[in-house]
Design a protein around this motif. Structure first.
Motif, mmCIF file in Angstrom:
data_model
loop_
_atom_site.group_PDB
_atom_site.id
_atom_site.type_symbol
_atom_site.label_atom_id
_atom_site.label_comp_id
_atom_site.label_asym_id
_atom_site.label_seq_id
_atom_site.Cartn_x
_atom_site.Cartn_y
_atom_site.Cartn_z
ATOM 1 N N UNK A 241 0.835 -1.209 0.000
ATOM 2 C CA UNK A 241 0.000 0.000 0.000
ATOM 3 C C UNK A 241 0.868 1.257 0.000
ATOM 4 N N UNK A 242 1.936 1.239 0.778
ATOM 5 C CA UNK A 242 2.846 2.389 0.831
ATOM 6 C C UNK A 242 3.551 2.602 -0.505
ATOM 7 N N UNK A 243 3.902 1.508 -1.165
ATOM 8 C CA UNK A 243 4.569 1.617 -2.458
ATOM 9 C C UNK A 243 3.621 2.131 -3.535
ATOM 10 N N UNK A 244 2.334 1.881 -3.363
ATOM 11 C CA UNK A 244 1.333 2.255 -4.370
ATOM 12 C C UNK A 244 0.762 3.658 -4.143
ATOM 13 N N UNK A 245 0.586 4.050 -2.898
ATOM 14 C CA UNK A 245 -0.106 5.299 -2.551
ATOM 15 C C UNK A 245 0.884 6.291 -1.937
ATOM 16 N N UNK A 246 1.310 7.263 -2.723
ATOM 17 C CA UNK A 246 2.332 8.193 -2.241
ATOM 18 C C UNK A 246 1.829 9.081 -1.105
ATOM 19 N N UNK A 247 0.541 9.404 -1.080
ATOM 20 C CA UNK A 247 0.014 10.211 0.019
ATOM 21 C C UNK A 247 0.062 9.416 1.324
ATOM 22 N N UNK A 248 -0.276 8.146 1.263
ATOM 23 C CA UNK A 248 -0.191 7.276 2.438
ATOM 24 C C UNK A 248 1.267 7.122 2.871
ATOM 25 N N UNK A 249 2.162 6.952 1.905
ATOM 26 C CA UNK A 249 3.586 6.875 2.223
ATOM 27 C C UNK A 249 4.031 8.140 2.953
ATOM 28 N N UNK A 250 3.651 9.307 2.417
ATOM 29 C CA UNK A 250 4.015 10.567 3.067
ATOM 30 C C UNK A 250 3.482 10.626 4.492
#
Length: 133
Positions: free
Chosen positions: A26-35
Protein backbone atom coordinates in the motif's frame (compact mmCIF):
# COMPACT_ATOMS: atom_id res chain seq x y z
CA UNK A 1 2.09 -3.99 -6.26
CA UNK A 2 5.17 -5.75 -5.03
CA UNK A 3 7.57 -7.65 -7.23
CA UNK A 4 6.46 -11.24 -7.92
CA UNK A 5 9.64 -12.46 -6.22
CA UNK A 6 7.92 -11.56 -2.92
CA UNK A 7 5.03 -13.99 -3.52
CA UNK A 8 6.72 -17.16 -2.19
CA UNK A 9 7.89 -15.31 0.91
CA UNK A 10 4.41 -13.86 1.40
CA UNK A 11 2.70 -17.24 1.05
CA UNK A 12 5.07 -18.95 3.48
CA UNK A 13 4.87 -16.14 6.08
CA UNK A 14 2.72 -15.92 9.18
CA UNK A 15 -0.35 -13.67 9.15
CA UNK A 16 1.40 -10.79 10.93
CA UNK A 17 4.15 -10.71 8.31
CA UNK A 18 1.57 -10.95 5.51
CA UNK A 19 -0.19 -7.91 6.98
CA UNK A 20 3.13 -6.07 6.96
CA UNK A 21 3.66 -7.04 3.29
CA UNK A 22 0.20 -5.65 2.53
CA UNK A 23 1.13 -2.41 4.29
CA UNK A 24 4.40 -2.15 2.34
CA UNK A 25 2.50 -2.73 -0.92
CA UNK A 26 0.00 0.00 0.00
CA UNK A 27 2.85 2.39 0.83
CA UNK A 28 4.57 1.62 -2.46
CA UNK A 29 1.33 2.26 -4.37
CA UNK A 30 -0.11 5.30 -2.55
CA UNK A 31 2.33 8.19 -2.24
CA UNK A 32 0.01 10.21 0.02
CA UNK A 33 -0.19 7.28 2.44
CA UNK A 34 3.59 6.87 2.22
CA UNK A 35 4.02 10.57 3.07
CA UNK A 36 1.65 10.15 6.03
CA UNK A 37 3.62 7.22 7.43
CA UNK A 38 6.97 8.85 6.75
CA UNK A 39 6.08 12.28 8.11
CA UNK A 40 3.68 11.44 10.95
CA UNK A 41 4.03 7.81 12.07
CA UNK A 42 7.82 7.74 11.70
CA UNK A 43 8.11 10.92 13.75
CA UNK A 44 5.89 9.42 16.46
CA UNK A 45 8.09 6.30 16.54
CA UNK A 46 11.26 8.36 16.81
CA UNK A 47 9.77 10.36 19.70
CA UNK A 48 8.43 7.20 21.37
CA UNK A 49 4.86 8.50 21.32
CA UNK A 50 2.30 5.69 21.46
CA UNK A 51 -0.77 7.51 20.17
CA UNK A 52 -1.81 8.73 16.74
CA UNK A 53 -4.47 11.38 17.22
CA UNK A 54 -7.09 12.85 14.92
CA UNK A 55 -5.25 16.16 15.33
CA UNK A 56 -2.11 14.57 13.87
CA UNK A 57 -4.12 13.49 10.85
CA UNK A 58 -5.78 16.90 10.44
CA UNK A 59 -2.41 18.71 10.62
CA UNK A 60 -0.93 16.35 8.02
CA UNK A 61 -3.78 16.92 5.57
CA UNK A 62 -3.75 20.68 6.20
CA UNK A 63 -0.04 20.74 5.29
CA UNK A 64 -0.64 18.61 2.19
CA UNK A 65 -3.50 20.88 1.11
CA UNK A 66 -1.07 23.80 1.18
CA UNK A 67 1.42 21.80 -0.93
CA UNK A 68 -0.90 20.20 -3.48
CA UNK A 69 -3.84 21.54 -5.47
CA UNK A 70 -5.12 17.99 -5.86
CA UNK A 71 -5.26 17.43 -2.09
CA UNK A 72 -6.63 20.94 -1.59
CA UNK A 73 -9.61 19.94 -3.76
CA UNK A 74 -10.53 17.06 -1.42
CA UNK A 75 -13.71 17.58 0.60
CA UNK A 76 -13.58 17.38 4.40
CA UNK A 77 -15.48 14.10 4.26
CA UNK A 78 -12.85 12.63 1.91
CA UNK A 79 -10.04 13.68 4.23
CA UNK A 80 -11.87 12.18 7.21
CA UNK A 81 -12.36 8.87 5.37
CA UNK A 82 -8.74 8.80 4.21
CA UNK A 83 -7.52 9.43 7.76
CA UNK A 84 -9.75 6.66 9.08
CA UNK A 85 -8.55 4.29 6.36
CA UNK A 86 -4.91 5.10 7.14
CA UNK A 87 -5.45 4.45 10.84
CA UNK A 88 -7.24 1.18 10.09
CA UNK A 89 -4.46 -0.06 7.79
CA UNK A 90 -1.80 0.81 10.35
CA UNK A 91 -3.79 -0.77 13.17
CA UNK A 92 -4.41 -3.97 11.16
CA UNK A 93 -0.70 -4.21 10.36
CA UNK A 94 0.10 -3.90 14.07
CA UNK A 95 1.73 -0.48 13.79
CA UNK A 96 -0.83 1.26 16.05
CA UNK A 97 -1.39 -1.54 18.53
CA UNK A 98 -1.40 -0.25 22.10
CA UNK A 99 0.64 -3.30 23.06
CA UNK A 100 4.22 -2.03 22.95
CA UNK A 101 5.68 -5.52 22.37
CA UNK A 102 3.38 -6.21 19.41
CA UNK A 103 4.22 -2.84 17.89
CA UNK A 104 7.95 -3.49 18.35
CA UNK A 105 7.61 -6.82 16.52
CA UNK A 106 5.66 -5.12 13.73
CA UNK A 107 8.25 -2.37 13.40
CA UNK A 108 11.04 -4.95 13.28
CA UNK A 109 9.17 -6.83 10.50
CA UNK A 110 8.59 -3.55 8.65
CA UNK A 111 12.29 -2.60 8.64
CA UNK A 112 13.31 -6.19 7.83
CA UNK A 113 10.98 -6.14 4.81
CA UNK A 114 12.46 -2.80 3.75
CA UNK A 115 15.97 -4.24 4.05
CA UNK A 116 15.13 -7.35 2.04
CA UNK A 117 13.52 -5.12 -0.61
CA UNK A 118 16.77 -3.24 -1.08
CA UNK A 119 16.10 -0.19 1.12
CA UNK A 120 19.39 -0.17 3.05
CA UNK A 121 18.78 2.95 5.17
CA UNK A 122 15.85 4.23 7.21
CA UNK A 123 15.63 7.34 5.06
CA UNK A 124 15.43 5.52 1.71
CA UNK A 125 11.80 5.73 0.57
CA UNK A 126 9.84 2.55 -0.01
CA UNK A 127 8.78 3.73 -3.44
CA UNK A 128 12.41 3.39 -4.53
CA UNK A 129 11.72 -0.36 -4.72
CA UNK A 130 9.68 0.39 -7.85
CA UNK A 131 12.52 2.35 -9.44
CA UNK A 132 14.99 -0.53 -9.50
CA UNK A 133 14.93 -2.70 -12.57
Amino acid sequence: MLDPSFYPVFLSSDIATQKMFALVAALAHDTLFFDFVYEVVREKMILGVDELTDADIRVFFKDKQAQSEKVAAFQDYTLHRLGAAYKTQLYEAGMLDGNRAARARSCARFWTLRWSAGCKTMDMPLWSMRLRG
